[in-house]
Design a protein around this motif. Structure first.
Motif, PDB file in Angstrom:
ATOM      1  N   ALA B 364      -8.907 -29.125 -25.316  1.00 23.04           N
ATOM      2  CA  ALA B 364      -8.262 -29.381 -26.645  1.00 23.04           C
ATOM      3  C   ALA B 364      -8.369 -28.274 -27.472  1.00 23.04           C
ATOM      4  O   ALA B 364      -7.449 -27.269 -27.641  1.00 23.04           O
ATOM      5  N   LEU B 365     -10.175 -28.292 -27.751  1.00 21.41           N
ATOM      6  CA  LEU B 365     -10.752 -27.235 -28.472  1.00 21.41           C
ATOM      7  C   LEU B 365     -10.377 -25.557 -27.942  1.00 21.41           C
ATOM      8  O   LEU B 365     -11.087 -24.625 -28.671  1.00 21.41           O
ATOM      9  N   GLU B 366     -11.101 -25.692 -26.597  1.00 21.93           N
ATOM     10  CA  GLU B 366     -10.710 -25.026 -26.525  1.00 21.93           C
ATOM     11  C   GLU B 366      -9.300 -24.058 -25.953  1.00 21.93           C
ATOM     12  O   GLU B 366      -8.870 -22.901 -26.277  1.00 21.93           O
ATOM     13  N   GLU B 367      -8.081 -24.780 -26.076  1.00 19.13           N
ATOM     14  CA  GLU B 367      -6.694 -24.495 -26.318  1.00 19.13           C
ATOM     15  C   GLU B 367      -6.700 -23.823 -27.298  1.00 19.13           C
ATOM     16  O   GLU B 367      -6.006 -22.646 -27.521  1.00 19.13           O
ATOM     17  N   ALA B 368      -7.283 -24.555 -28.663  1.00 17.33           N
ATOM     18  CA  ALA B 368      -7.388 -24.112 -30.019  1.00 17.33           C
ATOM     19  C   ALA B 368      -8.192 -23.149 -30.257  1.00 17.33           C
ATOM     20  O   ALA B 368      -7.647 -22.486 -31.557  1.00 17.33           O
ATOM     21  N   ILE B 369      -8.920 -21.992 -29.339  1.00 17.01           N
ATOM     22  CA  ILE B 369      -9.230 -21.496 -30.088  1.00 17.01           C
ATOM     23  C   ILE B 369      -8.535 -20.581 -31.017  1.00 17.01           C
ATOM     24  O   ILE B 369      -7.742 -19.600 -30.324  1.00 17.01           O
ATOM     25  N   ALA B 370      -9.449 -20.713 -31.878  1.00 15.50           N
ATOM     26  CA  ALA B 370      -8.276 -19.540 -33.252  1.00 15.50           C
ATOM     27  C   ALA B 370      -8.339 -17.706 -32.214  1.00 15.50           C
ATOM     28  O   ALA B 370      -9.504 -16.861 -32.131  1.00 15.50           O
ATOM     29  N   ASP B 371      -7.159 -17.512 -33.402  1.00 20.14           N
ATOM     30  CA  ASP B 371      -7.481 -16.169 -33.152  1.00 20.14           C
ATOM     31  C   ASP B 371      -8.537 -14.688 -33.476  1.00 20.14           C
ATOM     32  O   ASP B 371      -8.386 -14.180 -32.827  1.00 20.14           O
ATOM     33  N   ASP B 372      -8.799 -15.091 -34.535  1.00 17.88           N
ATOM     34  CA  ASP B 372      -9.911 -14.386 -35.399  1.00 17.88           C
ATOM     35  C   ASP B 372     -11.212 -15.080 -34.389  1.00 17.88           C
ATOM     36  O   ASP B 372     -12.331 -14.018 -34.934  1.00 17.88           O
TER      37      ASP B 372
END
Lengths: 377, 461
Positions: B364-372
């Protein structure tokens, strides 16, 4: 799921030439379907060196190259995105007096076709590009030549063609091609069929095999130019560099990486696989160190090769088939088709739709290999 | 290199040394190559300098020392050919190219090959992960055990996996200040995995010793961490966590992070060996039989480069692969010995799988890597760039995304960013992770100085 498509033009091969042809046809509102066995730009089109030069070409290619050069200048408008084309100039280097004489002779002949080159002796060369190694006899500089990013270019053409209405089918191997009442029937693995009036063979190294499916015998061998890239170095080498004789070529991108080409890797046409060869890589580096000694401090982080078709006379086959009406060829670019491709697409569209083109293809047609009588009546 | 040698072992960690020993004892005189100057690999690396090695939980320096000494004795007696400081840069089915200690490149043909390339720590790009002061937990471990230094004055450990606790506990034992161990896994996951973990009692006992050491030092253990970011302007100044109990700030000047290990596949990839996506570990693994045979004739893999099972299993796997090679040569092998190895390796596999369930990768953390967030640090490619390229060019395959964005084109060749880049691409396109593929390896698999010459050129010069 198998489907039946009917179109005006079917293009077999999604390299840069195929994609440029699709775009040129789509811009003229001609229904066309491009069929690519893998993904567009998988082989040499997507992983070539990225040279955009007229200098050093066979004179027969220069009308096409001139048209292509004009197109490169406005490519971002044509395909809707920067292909990183930069007119950095192209410098060809001579190792001895004979090579320098050959450069001078080429420059004189090309001048008649409107290509301007500046011939430099060893001192002028060293003064202008002090990072060049000693021992060079001279060089020829064509300021209007340059370089571009091949990884982007084919994809940009494919995308633009699609946006203009071309249908691009990827991961669709062609299993059979035959003549039909209305033109050609192209069968794709899985059973889909395309009925087309015109067939364009832009299958690169597989071009002779596609021609053979229709009974036309054309020569060609497979090559896999060997390329490498370094980690970024301070930006110094502005022009695209090549040798007058056989040898390496190299260019530096503004972000600092140096791209080297030279020699061949290993290719397996049946498996559609190729790889760079380490012995070739080391030979390329040895010559690069002689030409630009400062490159000895570079670090090579990647090498690659790309499958490419080569003709016996090192010139592409472009034009209508000598035997099969409605069939057009554009393949066998012999390691220097990247620069020509935008114009090849435009010229093919003219030949298909108008029956003639303002750009001369003299010396490039398939008829030059048709010495023997047809194998099939 | 000697022309007569036909068996090559790449890597002199626990697996490579064990494989070489079996072959040397059979009189086959293998060539053994390792990029390090001394045998031992990452896990049994010889400490730099003199003096007593510190006493650390689960760390028996004598075991590693014995293995290294036995290996070097075989080399000294001419029963194996040892090539230290030799980095394999390219490999085909019958020839390998390596950069030697002299800086020259040499090549050798071979008939059989045992690859023991080891593993690489899996990372997760988070805000601030490229700041100076951020290390992998394995990097912090090497600093401690080989260089005998700490990566910071106040070190925060974050990630998941047994290595995180082991390295943190060793830091505590060595006197380092560990501000916390922050784990993305939850306690109930570890508890649920206990029956499987019982497959290796000594492994379980080591875990208990590590936890006890951390508890004695009053190191907070935060489980179920939902997100984290490294703070600091020019270097690490703190770690911000989202825990189940709310946000938390840790004051630290170094971060050691890691999410378990994945095999190094580059050399096998050059041979076009087949891989499969393992949904349990969410990583690509080489196809191997239980002895370590690849589907390519004469090519074997042992150790963490094949299956992540740790040093002890690597040693057994090295022995097992060498026995498989002997079997394939038609030599008699000791049946009960093979059976014992297979049983023990199967037990270690069960333990490793249970560890995987106890410390699952936080997808879930990897899927949510922020755009910047920068994903590929070599080329400075952000998650946003990957997502944009996948949309603009309809890219649904990771090598295509690489061509478009330069992600994975730098010095590490995608070793670090590859898995996360694939996840981002899969997420952006609504595809499963396996279908976007993996970054293909290209030679040289280690950076090659452009000044490198072939050995024969050197001699001729």
């Amino acid at each position: 799921m198998s489907e039946r498509l009917a179109t005006e033009v079917c293009i077999v091969g999604g390299g840069l030439v195929g994609c440029a042809t699709a775009l040129a046809l789509a811009r003229r509102r001609t229904p066309c379907v491009l069929v690519e066995r893998e993904r567009c730009g998988t082989h040499a089109s997507g992983v070539n060196y990225g040279g955009v030069r007229r200098q050093g070409r066979a004179l027969e290619e220069l009308p096409l190259a001139a048209r292509a050069r004009r197109m490169w200048g406005r490519l971002a408008v044509l395909v809707g995105h920067d292909s990183e084309f930069r007119p950095t100039g192209h410098l060809r280097l001579a190792r001895d007096a004979a090579e320098l004489a050959a450069l001078e002779q080429w420059a004189a002949e090309a001048a008649r076709l409107d290509v301007r080159c500046e011939i430099l002796g060893p001192h002028a060369l060293a003064a202008r590009w002090p990072w060049l190694g000693s021992g060079l006899a001279g060089g020829s500089f064509c300021a209007d030549d340059g370089q571009a990013n091949p990884r982007l270019t084919t994809l940009l053409f494919a995308r633009a063609a699609r946006e203009q209405g071309a249908r691009i089918l990827e991961q669709k191997p062609v299993t059979a091609v035959e003549r039909s009442r209305r033109g050609f029937r192209v069968v794709i693995q899985g059973g889909s069929e395309i009925q087309t009036r015109v067939l364009v063979n832009t299958a690169g190294a597989w071009g002779p095999a596609i021609a053979a499916l229709l009974g036309e015998e054309l020569p060609g061998e497979v090559i896999a130019p060997n390329m490498l890239v370094s980690e970024p170095l301070p930006y110094r080498i502005e022009p695209n560099l090549g040798m007058a004789g056989p040898g390496i070529y190299l260019r530096q991108v503004p972000t600092g990486s140096v791209i080297f080409g030279g020699g061949r890797g290993a290719a397996d046409l049946a498996k559609a696989r190729c790889r760079p060869l380490f012995s070739t890589t080391l030979a390329t580096l040895a010559e690069a160190r002689r030409i630009v000694p400062g490159l000895a401090s570079a670090t090579i982080i990647r090498s690659w090769a790309g499958i490419e078709g080569r003709m016996p006379d090192d010139r592409p086959v472009i034009g209508p088939s000598a035997r099969v009406p409605g069939l057009f060829h554009a393949f066998g670019f012999s390691g220097h088709g990247f620069m020509l491709a935008p114009a090849v697409g435009a010229v093919l569209a003219e030949l298909i739709l108008d029956g003639h083109s303002s750009t001369s293809l003299a010396g490039l047609g398939p008829a030059r290999f048709a010495q023997r009588p047809a194998a099939f009546a | 290199m000697s022309a007569g040698a036909t068996i090559v072992v790449v890597g002199a960690g626990p697996a490579g040394m064990a494989a070489a020993r079996v072959l040397a004892e059979e009189g086959l005189r293998p060539m053994v190559l390792d990029k390090a100057a001394r045998p031992g690999g990452q896990v049994w690396r010889e400490p730099v300098g003199e003096g007593e090695e510190p006493s650390l939980p689960g760390h028996d320096p004598s075991q590693a020392r014995r293995a290294r000494t036995a290996f070097l004795e075989l080399a000294r007696d001419g029963r194996l050919d040892w090539y230290p400081s030799t980095t394999v840069v390219d490999l085909t089915r019958d020839r390998l190219w390596a950069l030697g200690a002299s800086g020259a490149v040499d090549s050798t043909g071979f008939d059989r090959l045992i690859l023991c390339p080891g593993a690489i720590e899996r990372i997760l790009p988070v805000p601030g992960w490229t700041l100076p002061g951020v290390y992998t937990s394995g990097g912090a471990r090497t600093a401690l055990e080989s260089l005998r230094c700490f990566v910071g004055r106040r070190i925060a450990f974050v990630g998941t996996g047994p290595l995180l606790y082991l390295v943190a506990a060793r830091h505590v034992a060595a006197g380092a200040s560990v501000v916390a161990v922050a784990d993305t896994a939850r306690l109930h996951q570890a508890l649920a995995a206990l029956p499987g973990l019982a497959a290796d009692r000594s492994g379980l006992a080591l875990a208990a010793r590590c936890l006890a050491a951390l508890r004695r030092a009053v190191v907070p253990i935060l489980r179920g961490v939902r997100a984290f970011a490294v703070e600091g302007r020019h270097r690490v100044e703190g770690l911000r966590l989202e825990t189940r109990a709310g946000p938390r700030e840790l004051d630290c000047d170094a971060v050691a992070f890691g999410f378990g290990l994945v095999p190094q596949l580059q050399l096998l990839d050059l041979l076009d060996a087949p891989f499969r996506f393992d949904p349990e570990s969410e990583s690509w693994l080489p196809e191997l039989d239980r002895a370590g045979r690849t589907p390519l004739p004469g090519v074997y893999v042992a150790g963490d480069g094949g299956r992540i099972r740790g040093a002890r299993a690597a040693e057994l796997a090295g022995e097992r692969a060498a026995l498989a090679l002997l079997e394939d040569l038609g030599r008699p092998v000791d049946g009960p010995r093979v059976a014992r190895l297979d049983r023990e390796l199967e037990r270690q596999s069960r333990f490793a799988r249970a560890l995987g369930r106890a410390f699952p990768f936080p997808r879930a953390l990897e899927e949510a890597i922020a755009d910047d967030t920068v994903v590929c640090r070599c080329e400075g490619v952000t998650a946003a760039a990957l997502r944009a390229a996948s949309r603009a060019f309809d890219a649904d395959e990771i090598n295509r995304a690489k061509a478009l964005t330069r992600c994975g084109m730098g010095r590490c060749q995608g070793r670090l960013c590859g898995p996360s880049a694939a996840r981002i691409l899969a997420g952006a396109r609504g595809l499963d992770l396996a279908s976007v593929g993996r970054l293909r390896a290209q030679p040289p698999v280690e950076p090659l100085p452009a000044r490198a010459r072939r050995v024969e050129e050197e001699t001729a010069a």
